[in-house]
Each structure stands twice: as structure tokens, then as C-alpha cells.
Design an enzyme around this catalytic site. Structure first.
Site, mmCIF file in Angstrom:
data_model
loop_
_atom_site.group_PDB
_atom_site.id
_atom_site.type_symbol
_atom_site.label_atom_id
_atom_site.label_comp_id
_atom_site.label_asym_id
_atom_site.label_seq_id
_atom_site.Cartn_x
_atom_site.Cartn_y
_atom_site.Cartn_z
ATOM 1 N N ASP A 316 20.074 12.630 -9.976
ATOM 2 C CA ASP A 316 19.683 13.836 -11.006
ATOM 3 C C ASP A 316 20.113 15.040 -10.790
ATOM 4 O O ASP A 316 20.093 15.414 -9.586
ATOM 5 C CB ASP A 316 18.334 13.451 -11.468
ATOM 6 C CG ASP A 316 17.798 14.477 -12.379
ATOM 7 O OD1 ASP A 316 18.417 14.513 -13.888
ATOM 8 O OD2 ASP A 316 17.018 15.340 -12.322
ATOM 9 N N GLU A 369 25.082 12.766 -11.727
ATOM 10 C CA GLU A 369 24.745 13.575 -12.964
ATOM 11 C C GLU A 369 25.329 15.124 -12.396
ATOM 12 O O GLU A 369 24.518 15.839 -12.081
ATOM 13 C CB GLU A 369 23.408 13.592 -13.403
ATOM 14 C CG GLU A 369 23.480 14.434 -14.891
ATOM 15 C CD GLU A 369 22.351 15.100 -15.199
ATOM 16 O OE1 GLU A 369 22.006 15.490 -16.345
ATOM 17 O OE2 GLU A 369 21.373 15.137 -14.278
#
Length: 636
Positions: A316, A369
Site C-alpha cells: 500500500d 500501489e
């Protein structure tokens, strides 16, 4: 099985690796562990707290009394405190009582290496082991092929707590084992190849969706035990479904029992808020330059691959790790030693992470990401890349959704938004994400973003999914997309399963089922995803009609497919495109079929090529293009 163990599990070699930032199995050495010492069963504790004046274990076994069970510092100045407490075992609740050298502060901290925590809002750690008899031999044999870059990968992103609730028991979330009864069959029905769970690591605030992690080695106890979560993963694997976990090394929250000021000092985070505090998320940034912190984080990532047998991790907020000035104004950040804005310590940690994962788990995938143009995110470290296997294509997501929000009458003026992604499509190994981030915080559901009346909204949504599945790159869809929810996602509520009593919502589900089926059957749609050889434009210039057409190709030319997409609600007859060969072109998918909720405009199963020169080709086919549609053709 209890173990016969010395009073310390950390060897001199372990300490050396820990201090060098190269110990990637710390979960085997630190934390709590049921052992037998000189024939006496008990629990061995070990915790890193280098700035502690004293550390003791408090728990339900000693009345939470900090004077009864002290731990002792190692002689080697590693900052590790250790000790053995006899006659306790599985299920014991505990915390570390830390008296800091920093103004004598007294802290009660959960174990950073705990394998289980009390269910929130309680915060104690729980002594437990991870014993489990795995039974997934078939998946172990297949996983390298299933997770390969040349394999089809369509991922169903999930938030476990809101996927499906039990209305008969106050609307509670399903447990891991209840999910195991339902989820594998549903994923196989839909045709997805993988499941990606939003963070399952223990987190105190449910509204963070797991992204404010506290327990980096503990699945949340909201839904069951570690063994229950293992059972869910095993059941998915035995059903042929891969499992990817969201993992959050970019920040952590300020909860008193967590990592923040763990030993009374900024141990895991930077002291200077210009380096150690996220202005967006009001959370703390790991000190990636501290060797012991790198060992902690990389151990956490490998832990889920090792002990839970997952097939990959999605990392993330990588962009927030890479840039020192991420979301900061001038004067609110500190340049690196060369005066630049790149976080050199984070880059080193990321490269070490990927090298370790691909060394020990070559079948796995790491997925970034990363929302900027940072180069070579998904290229090997020996070539100068960050070493990820894949990267989310945030540019494709942004441009595509901006285009689809437009009234079709205006789309001709934004034609380049459909074409731009192909300019950089092969600079990375891209995954196309329509994730939870696109259906929260007032953004509305995917269906709500679509323009027009209800019929056009559903047709546009089918077209969006068709465009996604025919565009190069692996696929990720957030749960609820397949039922065309009207409302945006709410983490405290179940998905709107009741919508499946209505034909148009069933039509979207059927469309995605068939997209996944054809996607997995047709090599042209996945085999050369990351090579320019897998894609060829037929016509990119028909902006007036808002139509594009292209080839998707596999390693074998005979596997080629033709995709034609009409982004307006105007049916187009006698629409001619050039093709490479004569023959019959079967229409293998048509998003306008009444089976999916469309108007049944199409080509009666296929068309025959004629020797008419179009688009630089000697042969061509004349098509009927349905409104707001994808048609997919294959030469027979």
C-alpha cells in the site's frame, strides 16, 4: 507441540543480522513462544526495547502486576529483553510494561510480534502458536504457473468485514470459517483467479479498513483465530484460487498500545515530524534507515508468505514511501543527503523486501500501489528497478473513469484519454485497478459514475468492464462491482446482495462471469500482457464516432482476437474495419446481449471477411456496432 528451548532463542548470528537489517525471520525469535525449559512448561518472551530502563510482562496470570515477571536485557547491547515465565501457556493474555529511560515514562504495550490479539476494543496480546496441518498439495504444485506474469490474473478485492453479514445475529460479519463455506464457490462461480484481502492484520479502528495496522504478525481476531484464517486460505487454494494480502509498511497509528513511542522514544518512527508523520493520515512513518526496523518490516512481509501460504502481497501507498515531500509543502520536509526528495532509506528497504521475497518465494507476486511516474517499479533490482512483480496502473484508472463520466456527446473531444495509456503500457508490468478507493469518500459507486438514463448507465458499466478486460494488463475489481451497486461502499454494511433480484443487476453479474471465462480461455487476452507484441491498433482515429478497434494477440497468431468498442449510445451499421486474413470472424462476446441486459443488437454470431481494402489491410469486415458496447471477435 512444546519445545525444549534455552532461555534465549536469539543467537549471536541472529543479533548480527538484526542489527544489519538483514534478519527476515524475526517472528521465529521475538515475541512469545510456548516452550519447555528444564522440563518445566511455560512461555519465553523476547522484545526489542533498547531505550527501556526495565521491562516486565503483565497479564491475566499475574494480576497485571508489573513487579512479578521482569524480563532481562541481553548482554550484547542489542536492546532485547528476554525472560521465561513458567506454568503459563496457550491463551494467556499479556502486555509489556516498559519503564523508559526517557523521563521514566511507564508504558503498557502490546507485543509487536504477537500472533494473536484480543478482539478490539481490547488490546492485550494472546499467547498462541501457529500449528496447522496444511492440505493443499495440488495448489503448491500449480501456484508457480497460476501466479506467473504470463498467466491470466483477475483479482476480486475484498473487505472481509462488509462482504456479507449475518442478519440473524445482529448483522455481524462472517467468521473466517463461515467465509470459507461461501467464498470459494462464489469466486469460482464469478470466474476470478485470485482474491485480494484488504488488510487483515490487527487494527484498532475499524473505520481504517485495516490500513491503520498495529499487529504486523496477527490476523484480526474479529473473525476468528489464526488457524481459522489459515483454513480460509487453504480452502481457497484447494478451490484453485490464489490469495493476495494488502500489506501496509508506509505508516502506523498513534494508539497507545501500539508501535508509537514504543519504549518511550521514537523507536520505530522518526522523531522529526517532517520525516516521521503523515499529514494526510495523521499517522507515523517508519524509520526505514534504522536497520532493526527494516528487519521488522521485511520479517512481517515474509511471515504471511511463510506461515499463511499466501501467494503475494500488494504493498500500500508506495508513493508515500518513495518521496520525502509526499503531500508536504515547501519547508515541511527534509531533503536527502544529496538535496533530493527521494527517500533513499525507503528505496533500500523496498529493494531488500522484493529481493528477499523472490529469493525465498519465487512463485509469489509483489504488487505496488504506486501512483507516480517513478521509473522501473516493476523491474528487477539488478537492472536498477524497485523489484516489484507488478504495479497498479493508476493513470489508466484515472483517465478511463474521467472519460466514462462524460456524456457520450462530449466523448469525441476526449478521445485521447482512451489512447494515452497505450503510450506507456509496457514501461511496467501493469495491473488495471478499479479498487475500493474509487467507490468511497463521496466518489459514488461505479454505476453512479456512469452518465445517462438507467439503461445507459448499465450499458456504460458493461462497456467499462469490457474495455478493462480487453486492455493489456492484469485485472482487479472491488467487491460489489459485479452486482452494480447504486451506493458507494460502506465498511459497516453488507454488500447490496438484494439487488440480484433485478434483471439488470443480474445482467452485470453474468457479463463479468463471461468476461472472466473468456479472459481465462483466450491466451490473446493475457499471454503477452506486458509486451507490445500482444497488442495492435486497427483504428485509433475515429474520434467522431467514439469507436476504437484493436487486436489482442498471443504467442500463436491463431489465438488473436479483435475488440471493437462503441462509446456512444448510437448503433452503427455497416461499420467496416480492416482485418489481416480472410475467413469467418465469430462474435464470441457482445455486451449488448439481452442476457446481460442489453438490446440484442449485433452480428448474428459473426461476419465473413471481404476483399475490401480498409485500414491498410487487404481484407475487411462490416459490423453492426451496438450502442455503448464491446464486441469481441475471433477468426475461425
Amino acid at each position: 507441540m512444546q519445545e525444549t528451548a534455552p532461555m534465549s532463542l536469539m543467537t549471536d548470528s541472529d543479533i548480527h543480522l538484526f542489527k544489519e537489517g538483514k534478519h527476515f525471520r524475526l517472528y521465529e525469535k521475538l515475541g512469545s513462544r510456548v516452550v519447555s525449559v528444564d522440563g518445566v512448561k511455560g512461555v519465553l518472551f523476547a522484545v526489542w526495547a533498547p531505550n527501556a530502563k526495565s521491562v516486565s510482562v503483565i497479564g491475566d496470570f499475574n494480576g497485571w502486576n508489573g513487579n512479578k515477571n521482569p524480563l532481562f536485557p541481553r548482554w550484547d547491547s542489542s536492546g532485547i529483553f528476554e525472560g521465561f515465565i513458567p506454568h503459563i501457556g496457550q491463551g494467556a493474555l499479556y502486555k509489556y510494561r516498559i519503564v523508559s529511560r526517557e523521563r521514566g515514562a511507564v508504558l503498557e504495550k502490546s507485543d509487536p510480534f504477537a500472533f494473536l490479539s484480543e478482539a478490539p476494543p481490547k488490546t492485550a496480546s494472546v499467547v498462541t502458536d501457529l500449528s496447522y496441518e496444511w492440505d493443499e498439495e495440488e495448489w503448491e504444485e500449480e501456484r508457480r504457473q497460476r501466479n506467473a506474469l504470463a498467466a491470466p490474473m483477475s483479482i476480486y478485492e475484498m473487505h472481509l468485514g462488509s462482504f456479507r453479514k449475518n442478519p440473524e445475529e445482529g448483522g455481524r460479519s462472517l467468521t473466517y470459517r463461515e467465509m470459507a463455506d461461501f467464498l470459494p464457490g462464489y469466486i469460482n462461480e464469478m470466474g476470478f483467479t485470485h482474491v485480494q484481502f484488504m488488510p487483515v492484520m490487527e487494527h484498532p479502528f475499524e473505520g481504517s479498513w485495516g490500513y491503520q495496522t498495529v499487529g504486523y504478525f496477527a490476523p484480526t481476531s474479529r473473525f476468528g483465530t489464526p488457524q481459522d484464517f489459515m483454513f480460509l486460505i487453504e480452502t481457497l487454494h484447494r478451490s484453485g484460487i490464489g490469495v493476495i494480502l494488502d500489506w501496509v509498511p508506509s505508516h502506523f497509528p498513534s494508539d497507545e498500545h501500539g508501535l508509537y513511542r514504543f519504549d518511550g522514544t521514537h523507536l520505530f518512527e522518526h522523531e522529526d515530524p517532517r520525516l516521521g508523520f503523515h499529514p494526510d493520515w495523521k499517522s507515523h512513518i517508519f524509520n526505514y534507515g534504522r536497520h532493526e526496523v527494516r528487519s521488522f518490516l521485511i520479517s512481517s512481509a515474509l511471515f504471511w508468505l511463510d506461515k499463511y501460504h499466501v501467494d503475494g502481497i500488494r504493498v500500500d501507498a508506495v508513493a508515500s514511501m518513495l518521496y520525502l515531500d509526499y503531500s508536504r509543502k515547501e519547508g515541511e520536509w527534509i531533503p536527502n543527503l544529496y538535496g533530493g526528495r527521494e527517500n533513499l532509506d525507503a528505496i533500500r528497504m523496498i529493494k531488500d523486501l522484493n529481493e528477499a521475497i523472490y529469493l525465498y518465494y519465487p512463485y509469489a507476486q509483489t504488487i505496488a500501489e504506486e501512483s507516480t511516474a517513478w521509473p522501473m517499479v516493476s523491474r528487477p533490482t539488478y537492472l536498477g528497478g524497485l523489484g516489484f512483480g507488478m504495479k497498479w496502473n493508476m493513470g489508466w484508472m484515472h483517465d478511463t473513469l474521467c472519460y466514462f463520466k462524460l456524456d457520450p456527446v462530449h466523448r469525441r473531444y476526449h478521445h485521447n484519454e482512451l489512447l494515452f495509456s497505450m503510450i506507456y503500457a509496457y514501461t511496467e508490468n501493469f495491473m488495471l485497478p478499479l479498487s475500493h478507493d474509487e467507490v468511497v469518500h463521496g466518489k459514488g459507486s461505479l454505476l453512479a459514475k456512469m452518465p445517462g438514463d438507467d439503461w445507459q448507465k448499465f450499458a456504460n458499466l458493461r462497456l467499462l468492464f469490457g474495455y478493462m478486460y480487453t486492455h493489456p494488463g492484469k485485472k482487479l475489481l472491488f467487491m460489489g462491482s459485479e452486482i452494480a451497486s447504486f451506493s458507494e461502499w460502506n465498511h459497516s454494511q453488507s454488500l447490496d446482495w438484494h439487488l440480484l433480484q433485478y434483471d439488470r443487476h443480474v445482467g452485470i453479474k453474468r457479463w463479468l462471469m463471461d468476461l472472466n471465462r473468456v479472459y481465462k480461455e483466450e491466451k490473446a487476452l493475457f499471454e503477452l500482457d506486458f509486451s507490445h507484441e500482444g497488442f495492435e491498433w486497427i483504428d485509433i482515429a475515429d474520434s467522431n464516432s467514439s469507436v476504437i478497434s484493436f487486436y489482442r494477440k498471443g504467442k500463436n497468431e491463431a489465438d488473436s482476437l479483435i475488440a471493437v468498442l462503441n462509446f456512444t449510445p448510437i448503433p452503427r451499421t455497416n461499420y467496416r474495419i480492416g482485418v489481416k486474413e480472410k475467413g469467418y470472424y465469430q462474435e464470441i462476446l457482445n455486451s449488448d446481449s439481452t442476457y446481460y441486459g442489453g438490446s440484442d443488437c449485433g452480428n448474428f454470431g459473426g461476419v465473413e471477411a471481404k476483399p475490401i481494402h480498409v485500414h491498410g489491410k487487404e481484407w475487411s469486415i462490416s459490423l453492426s456496432l451496438p450502442p455503448l458496447s464491446l464486441i469481441l471477435l475471433k477468426r475461425q
